[in-house]
Design a protein around this motif. Structure first.
Motif, short mmCIF file in Angstrom:
data_model
loop_
_atom_site.label_atom_id
_atom_site.label_comp_id
_atom_site.label_asym_id
_atom_site.label_seq_id
_atom_site.Cartn_x
_atom_site.Cartn_y
_atom_site.Cartn_z
N ASN A 175 1.07 -4.19 -7.91
CA ASN A 175 1.35 -2.88 -8.48
C ASN A 175 0.74 -2.75 -9.88
OD1 ASN A 175 2.60 -0.33 -8.01
ND2 ASN A 175 4.30 -0.89 -9.38
N TRP A 209 5.80 3.42 -1.36
CA TRP A 209 4.89 2.31 -1.07
C TRP A 209 5.56 1.35 -0.08
CZ3 TRP A 209 0.17 0.63 -3.81
CH2 TRP A 209 -0.36 1.65 -4.62
N SER A 262 0.83 -1.21 0.00
CA SER A 262 0.00 0.00 0.00
C SER A 262 0.86 1.25 0.00
CB SER A 262 -0.91 0.00 1.23
OG SER A 262 -0.12 -0.11 2.39
N PRO A 263 0.29 2.36 -0.48
CA PRO A 263 1.04 3.62 -0.46
C PRO A 263 1.20 4.11 0.97
CG PRO A 263 -1.19 3.98 -1.31
CD PRO A 263 -1.06 2.51 -1.05
#
Ligand SMILES: [Zn+2]
Length: 408
Positions: A225, A98, A83-84
């Motif tokens: 991604n 990320w 996740s970012p």
């Protein structure tokens, strides 16, 4: 039946799947415990077949696995969050930062991926016992996976092994053998044990499928991604096997025609345990004289896999960084405060790299940079405690609660 062969990373000789088990029989003869492994094998898949059968719309990642799914233990390993981390990213100077949080594997570390695949291989070979020498995460991971898979884990640990990780191993029912001596002594004993008494040895990189297991972290990053290659992945490095596994993921993807470049792999070591970093910078391998970092999972004098780790960094266009313990603790706190992720010191070393001038000079702020968090912070609370003050108790009365705790 999966078609693949092993190729020796030193002499290039190839072997059938069941012709060899550990190191290249030729090159491995010159190996002795206490030095880096010689003749580490790599699984060479049938890339033409993968490229024919792989569908981007419905990806079958089993095509990249060298062990058939029917042998997998019934145990959920991998598929960890990706996740970012925008707040941490802004703070560090890479807005497109990320995090791949592998601390959320069942035993709390990325090593579960290697234990899982070796346990699958043990099932295929009908080996009841899996043997390892380790001081920490690899051993507690093996204990957990073996428990789920119904295999016996025999683990050789140096007498000085951390108690928290010993508890994890013992609770999972592993047979733990503390050895009077160093990690090298425990390692040698584990090799003698499998040679004389059987079982499958899981020692990192010694069993080639440990690299293949760790590879799945890289495959997942690509998948999660949107099948795009990040610009850089920052990887904590001790023995050099995780970074070799991440490299192998992108090597396989490229060989199968699914991407045309590799992400830059940034290897991060602790200053006192920087044998691979020094090797990358100088081209000459020398053991770390006295590893004494708080990041115990990457504390190693003689890494097992320096050759492949160096190749991973150089061929991907990456570089390596050594960070101080002080920077690691600073980064651990920053990670927790700005992203909510509690990483063990070794894993926080990845974030510590982004606090260095070198990273600022070499990593473009516009890039997508991925931090690979390799282990959970709850595995070692002593290190961060040195920087924290646990507040004194107050009477259960609002007037005793300090005013600066006002809500926003
Ligand atoms: Zn060889």
């Amino acid at each position: 039946m999966i078609a693949f062969q092993y190729r020796c990373s030193r002499c290039g000789k190839t072997y059938g799947r069941d012709e060899v088990r550990y190191l290249c029989p030729d090159c491995g003869r010159s190996y002795a415990p206490g030095m880096p492994l010689v003749g580490v094998l790599e699984a060479e898949l049938d890339y033409r077949d993968i490229s024919k059968r792989f569908r981007r719309g419905r990806p079958d990642w089993d095509l990249f696995s060298p062990v058939e799914r029917e042998h997998y233990p019934a145990y959920a390993v991998g598929n960890t969050p990706f996740s970012p981390a925008p707040r941490l990213g802004e703070r560090l100077g890479w807005p497109k930062l990320w995090i791949k949080n592998d601390g959320l594997n069942p035993s709390g570390s990325l090593k579960d991926r290697a234990s899982f695949l070796v346990a699958a291989e043990a099932a295929r070979l009908k080996e009841k016992t899996i043997v390892a020498a380790s001081t920490g995460n690899a051993a507690s991971s093996l204990a957990a996976v073996a428990a789920a898979a119904g295999r016996r884990a025999v683990i050789f640990v140096p007498q000085s092994a951390p108690r928290a990780k010993l508890v994890q191993m013992l609770l999972c029912g592993a047979r733990v053998v503390p050895v009077r001596g160093s990690y090298d002594d425990a390692f040698r004993l584990s090799l003698e044990y499998t040679r004389e008494r059987g079982g499958l040895n899981r020692n990192t990189a010694y069993h080639p499928l440990t690299i293949e297991g760790k590879k799945t972290a890289g495959l997942e990053i690509f998948d999660q991604n949107g099948m795009r290659i990040p610009d850089a992945i920052v990887v904590p490095v001790g023995d050099g096997v995780i970074i070799s596994g991440v490299y192998k993921a992108f090597y396989d993807l490229r060989a199968a025609g699914l991407c045309n470049r590799l992400p830059r792999l940034i290897a991060v070591q602790a200053e006192s345990s920087a044998a691979i970093h020094d090797f990358i910078v100088s081209g000459t391998f020398r053991p770390a004289a006295s590893p004494a970092t708080i990041a115990d999972s990457i504390s190693v004098s003689v890494p097992s896999n320096p050759d492949l780790a160096r190749r991973a960094v150089l061929e991907s266009g990456g570089f390596s960084i050594a960070v101080s313990d002080e920077k690691i603790l600073e980064a651990q706190a920053l990670l927790a405060r700005e992203s909510g992720i509690f990483a063990e010191p070794a894993a926080a070393a990845a974030a510590a790299a982004l606090l260095t001038d070198e990273a600022r000079q070499r990593l473009d702020p516009a890039w997508q940079v991925v931090l690979l968090i390799t282990g959970h912070g709850l595995k070692d609370i002593e290190a961060p405690l040195s920087r924290l003050r646990i507040p004194a108790a107050v009477p259960a009365d609002l007037s005793a609660v300090p005013d600066d705790m006002a809500t926003e």
